[in-house]
Design an enzyme around this catalytic site. Sequence first.
Site, PDB file in Angstrom:
ATOM      1  CB  ILE A   1      31.987   7.989  13.901  1.00 14.89           C
ATOM      2  CG1 ILE A   1      33.059   7.719  14.965  1.00 14.89           C
ATOM      3  CG2 ILE A   1      32.498   7.585  12.518  1.00 14.89           C
ATOM      4  CD1 ILE A   1      33.496   6.269  15.079  1.00 14.89           C
ATOM      5  N   PRO A   2      30.564  10.856  12.172  1.00 12.72           N
ATOM      6  CG  PRO A   2      31.340  12.760  11.061  1.00 12.72           C
ATOM      7  CD  PRO A   2      31.759  11.688  12.031  1.00 12.72           C
ATOM      8  CB  CYS A   3      27.753   7.332   9.438  1.00 14.37           C
ATOM      9  SG  CYS A   3      26.601   7.100  10.797  1.00 14.37           S
ATOM     10  CG  HIS A   4      25.020  12.837  10.474  1.00 17.56           C
ATOM     11  ND1 HIS A   4      25.863  12.497  11.521  1.00 17.56           N
ATOM     12  CD2 HIS A   4      25.107  14.173  10.330  1.00 17.56           C
ATOM     13  CE1 HIS A   4      26.419  13.607  11.982  1.00 17.56           C
ATOM     14  NE2 HIS A   4      25.977  14.638  11.271  1.00 17.56           N
ATOM     15  NE  ARG A   5      29.078  16.240  10.126  1.00 22.40           N
ATOM     16  CZ  ARG A   5      29.943  16.472  11.103  1.00 22.40           C
ATOM     17  NH1 ARG A   5      31.213  16.150  10.947  1.00 22.40           N
ATOM     18  NH2 ARG A   5      29.542  17.031  12.227  1.00 22.40           N
TER      19      ARG A   5
END
Length: 168
Positions: free
Chosen positions: A126-130
């Site tokens: 779940i790409p919260c880094h994006r």
Amino acid sequence: MTVEFKAYYQSEIGLIEIVSTDEAIKSLNFIDDKAEIELIDQSYEPKILKICREQLEEYFKGHRTDFSLKLDPDGTSFQKSVWQQLLNIPYGQTASYLDIARLVGNTKAVRAIGAANGQNRISIIIPCHRVIGSNGKLTGYGGGLWRKAWLLEHEGVLNTQLALFDPK
């Protein structure tokens, strides 16, 4: 009570702990303190953990841009709605907290979006880094800003979309 299983994956940016049930991934987090590593029973490992490690390996080698795993994160319905929007941010792209707030239908919820983003327990997948600030700069990341910068550079974002950020 649901039984949970753990596995570890050594990535280029640190050790990752993966927690699952028999069916789904519950969490995926970086472990910085080796004291947090638990001895695990290797006699049984759900297939989902093996597949998750394989997909992480493919991601870190640059061969995977999407994950195909069943996810079951614990959270409120609002948090889950935010995390669902994060899954829609394509590999190699970013979105702002305001962008996510618009997608969930409440532009006044930017701070709540940030809080939900910070509660994401399935990093990378779940790409919260994006998610970045509206000004194009990197903002908090539970795994550390240096990891966020590494992940975005790995996905080809830092040099193109985030020229304002100097990770040094």
